[in-house]
Enzyme design. Sequence first.
Site, mmCIF file in Angstrom:
data_model
loop_
_atom_site.group_PDB
_atom_site.id
_atom_site.type_symbol
_atom_site.label_atom_id
_atom_site.label_comp_id
_atom_site.label_asym_id
_atom_site.label_seq_id
_atom_site.Cartn_x
_atom_site.Cartn_y
_atom_site.Cartn_z
ATOM 1 N N GLU A 165 35.528 37.405 44.963
ATOM 2 C CA GLU A 165 34.422 37.875 44.113
ATOM 3 C C GLU A 165 33.887 36.808 43.161
ATOM 4 O O GLU A 165 34.000 36.922 41.946
ATOM 5 C CB GLU A 165 34.881 39.099 43.313
ATOM 6 N N GLU A 366 39.930 45.172 49.778
ATOM 7 C CA GLU A 366 40.297 46.080 48.680
ATOM 8 C C GLU A 366 39.551 47.391 48.863
ATOM 9 O O GLU A 366 38.391 47.394 49.297
ATOM 10 C CB GLU A 366 39.905 45.515 47.304
HETATM 11 C C1 BGP Z 1 38.455 43.843 41.932
HETATM 12 C C2 BGP Z 1 39.403 42.672 41.827
HETATM 13 C C3 BGP Z 1 40.848 43.078 41.752
HETATM 14 C C4 BGP Z 1 41.103 44.285 40.869
HETATM 15 C C5 BGP Z 1 40.093 45.406 41.143
HETATM 16 C C6 BGP Z 1 40.219 46.578 40.200
HETATM 17 O O1 BGP Z 1 37.208 43.437 41.522
HETATM 18 O O2 BGP Z 1 39.246 41.811 42.935
HETATM 19 O O3 BGP Z 1 41.601 41.954 41.359
HETATM 20 O O4 BGP Z 1 41.183 43.882 39.568
HETATM 21 O O5 BGP Z 1 38.772 44.918 41.091
HETATM 22 O O6 BGP Z 1 39.625 46.323 38.952
HETATM 23 P P1 BGP Z 1 40.385 46.492 37.552
HETATM 24 O O7 BGP Z 1 41.587 45.639 37.638
HETATM 25 O O8 BGP Z 1 39.426 46.008 36.525
HETATM 26 O O9 BGP Z 1 40.702 47.915 37.394
#
Ligand code: BGP
Length: 465
Positions: A165, A366
């Site tokens: 990202e 993810e």
């Molecule tokens: C994505 C990232 C992850 C993780 C996820 C959830 O953007 O790649 O690393 O962090 O989001 O977000 P958060 O951790 O802010 O709840």
Amino acid sequence: MEIFSKKFLWGAAISAFQAEGAWQEDGKGSTAADLRCMENRRQSGIADTTVASDFYHRYREDIALMKACGLTSFRFSISWARLYPDNTGVLNQEGLNFYDKVVDELKANGIEPIVTLYHFDLPQWMIEEYRGFVSRKAIDAFLLYAHTCFTHFRSRVKYWLTINEEDVLANIPQFSGLKDPKESWQAYHHMNLANAQVMKLFHSLGTGGKIGPCISYCTVYPATPDPKDQLTAYEIEDIYSFSIMDVLMRGEYPCYLINRLREKGLLFETEPGDENLMKGAKPDFIGVNWYTTEVVGQYIEEKESFGNYEGPELPRRRRKEKGFAQYYQNPFTKYSNPEWNTDGVGFHLALRKLYERFHLPIIITENGLSCEQEVLTDGRVHDENRIEYLSEMVKAMAAAIRDGVEILSYNPWSFIDLVSSSQGMEKRYGLVYVNRTNENEKDLKRYPKDSYYWYQECIRRNGDI
Ligand code: BGP
């Protein structure tokens, strides 16, 4: 007939800084993510990276749980600062040894590693020496690190992801080390070049493996049939999702992005040859982080909305009084928290759109649902809403595959509970509960949640749920 092929990989995901802990062990250097999390701890008491979920010391136990669940792939990231803790270019062998052990343990358990090179944790020395990716020299440092990984793991790691990202990275000043949006966009351009060069390098090594970028994608629905809402929703999806994908997958900056950056005085500098370089990098697949959908319409001052988009400049979403567009909750989908819905149809649509646009296989890197107050009772966590979410997503993948979309692997976020970048351990995503809170590290014991057992059955049935 089976919808998911026998070769389909059922996995899960984590990232180094969110799960490993051991933040200064075995010669690791500090990272922007470490310092950001520590600042968060000081300000709001949420867990930091010092211990995190202790994957560093418990990887064997975690991999045993993966095996018992039936996982055939696992997405994790290598911490650049474990391998190169400073700017001397000298490899820290102990750092590499840890990933050797992880990869070997995975392979011994029949689990395919899917490895991200850079997941939010920029080494602090990169910020001090090069202002992150503002300097072009940062690209060489990234290439050195990538070359080490590719050659060392060449026969053992087949799937590589470059940068997680980039757009989000550039949006969060503490991750990028940058506060000035003009610098952030310059760094963004250099990350794109780094991404392209790393993919070229990988292909030149002829390992037979596959490499791709990792982007985040939020599917956007127009608020009404009003043509202006249609156009606004289209633009928001373009700006915040497809522009970054087009750059990474096709090597092109879309005209609308360049125009907007120019209007705002944020256009980055390029050098002759940059475009060719970007176009010449040919990803083998696209890695997609996909969670939710959004409803977006034109900005109308008197209309009540859930929030506003200001426009394409960084940070990505600024909830201000006035904006470029408004977004709303979707009454046709179920919300687990005010900004997180369960929308399998949106996921199906997203997969169709991605495949039609790039004609390349997809790895879901993810996908998942977070719960803010998940409770462990008698060794169990009853996370019905996560089961409902995952089951909608698996059905959506099946529908997309039936439509001809090629999906290689499904990697829900996350395998174990880990440090959420916004709320630490309060926001849990795992299939496996980790017994710690923000304030108290407790015994860090692992407890498979109900969703873990559901996923085990889903994998056993090869997605026929
Ligand atoms: C994505 C990232 C992850 C993780 C996820 C959830 O953007 O790649 O690393 O962090 O989001 O977000 P958060 O951790 O802010 O709840």
